[in-house]
Design an enzyme around this catalytic site. Structure first.
Site, PDB file in Angstrom:
ATOM      1  N   ASP A 174      -5.548  -2.210  11.625  1.00 33.69           N
ATOM      2  CA  ASP A 174      -4.490  -2.088  10.626  1.00 33.69           C
ATOM      3  C   ASP A 174      -3.190  -2.628  11.219  1.00 33.69           C
ATOM      4  OD1 ASP A 174      -2.723  -1.384   8.610  1.00 33.69           O
ATOM      5  OD2 ASP A 174      -3.536   0.644   8.392  1.00 33.69           O
ATOM      6  N   CYS A 190      -2.545  -4.295   2.954  1.00 30.98           N
ATOM      7  CA  CYS A 190      -2.521  -5.225   4.095  1.00 30.98           C
ATOM      8  C   CYS A 190      -3.846  -5.961   4.254  1.00 30.98           C
ATOM      9  CB  CYS A 190      -2.177  -4.485   5.398  1.00 30.98           C
ATOM     10  SG  CYS A 190      -0.490  -3.826   5.479  1.00 30.98           S
ATOM     11  N   ARG A 191      -4.833  -5.303   4.814  1.00 28.82           N
ATOM     12  CA  ARG A 191      -6.074  -5.979   5.173  1.00 28.82           C
ATOM     13  C   ARG A 191      -6.919  -6.401   3.978  1.00 28.82           C
ATOM     14  NH1 ARG A 191      -8.118  -1.394   9.109  1.00 28.82           N
ATOM     15  NH2 ARG A 191      -7.115  -0.192   7.449  1.00 28.82           N
ATOM     16  N   SER A 192      -7.184  -5.479   3.068  1.00 34.57           N
ATOM     17  CA  SER A 192      -8.102  -5.824   1.969  1.00 34.57           C
ATOM     18  C   SER A 192      -7.529  -6.845   0.984  1.00 34.57           C
ATOM     19  CB  SER A 192      -8.626  -4.574   1.254  1.00 34.57           C
ATOM     20  OG  SER A 192      -7.595  -3.785   0.730  1.00 34.57           O
ATOM     21  N   CYS A 233      -9.892  -1.209   2.419  1.00 34.24           N
ATOM     22  CA  CYS A 233      -9.147  -0.730   3.582  1.00 34.24           C
ATOM     23  C   CYS A 233      -8.489   0.588   3.181  1.00 34.24           C
ATOM     24  CB  CYS A 233      -8.143  -1.766   4.097  1.00 34.24           C
ATOM     25  SG  CYS A 233      -6.683  -2.054   3.065  1.00 34.24           S
ATOM     26  N   ASN A 251      -4.868  -0.617   0.597  1.00 30.72           N
ATOM     27  CA  ASN A 251      -4.990  -1.812  -0.231  1.00 30.72           C
ATOM     28  C   ASN A 251      -3.686  -2.589  -0.328  1.00 30.72           C
ATOM     29  OD1 ASN A 251      -5.890  -2.665  -3.640  1.00 30.72           O
ATOM     30  ND2 ASN A 251      -6.604  -3.659  -1.804  1.00 30.72           N
TER      31      ASN A 251
END
Length: 160
Positions: free
Chosen positions: A124, A12-14, A7, A10
């Site tokens: 995001d 939040c999402r990943s 993402c 690195n």
């Protein structure tokens, strides 16, 4: 199979996807077949833990990602991993644009690769509230379950 979830920062999402994938893979006893890591296209948060809201969201679902640390995508990732699985189209374009000449990894949108829809993206949640983080949880958990089901189903081949 070696998977790298990517993402922007690195945090939040990943890292959430990494944590969920690892847990689902371990639960399915497939850890010997799959390695999962995460990275960001940007290096602003390198060395930092995931966003506190992401940690709290994961913990609420029984996944501990507090020990993860952000890192930036590096040239060696294009050789060390089979797939670079991106949260959204901007990340995918960035990953593909940075690919060195000796890259062997393939890249795709995480949700699309998991079979959850052509062009499907993970938004995001950084500027959103708890509902944005919960939405991301729902998406990455669905993706992780689909990926694990594909790995566990010996009749289905996941291209590596």
């Amino acid at each position: 199979m070696r998977l790298l979830v990517v993402c922007l920062g690195n945090i939040c999402r990943s890292p959430l996807a990494e944590g969920v994938l690892r847990q689902r893979i371990d639960q399915a006893r497939l850890g010997h077949r799959v390695v999962v890591d995460s990275a960001g296209t940007g290096g602003w948060h390198a060395g930092e833990p995931p966003d506190r809201r992401t940690i709290a969201n994961a913990a609420a679902h029984g996944v501990d990602i507090a020990g993860l640390r952000a890192r930036q995508l590096r040239a060696s990732d294009y050789r060390d991993f089979h797939w670079l699985l991106c949260a959204d189209r901007a990340n995918l374009d960035d990953v593909r644009g940075r690919a060195p000449g000796n890259a062997t990894a393939r890249s795709a949108l995480l949700l699309e690769w998991a079979g959850l829809g052509q062009g499907a993206e993970i938004p995001d949640p950084y500027t959103g509230g708890p509902e944005a983080f919960e939405h991301v949880w729902t998406l990455v958990d669905r993706a992780a379950r689909a990926i694990v089901a594909g790995l566990a189903d010996r009749t289905r081949t996941i291209d590596a």
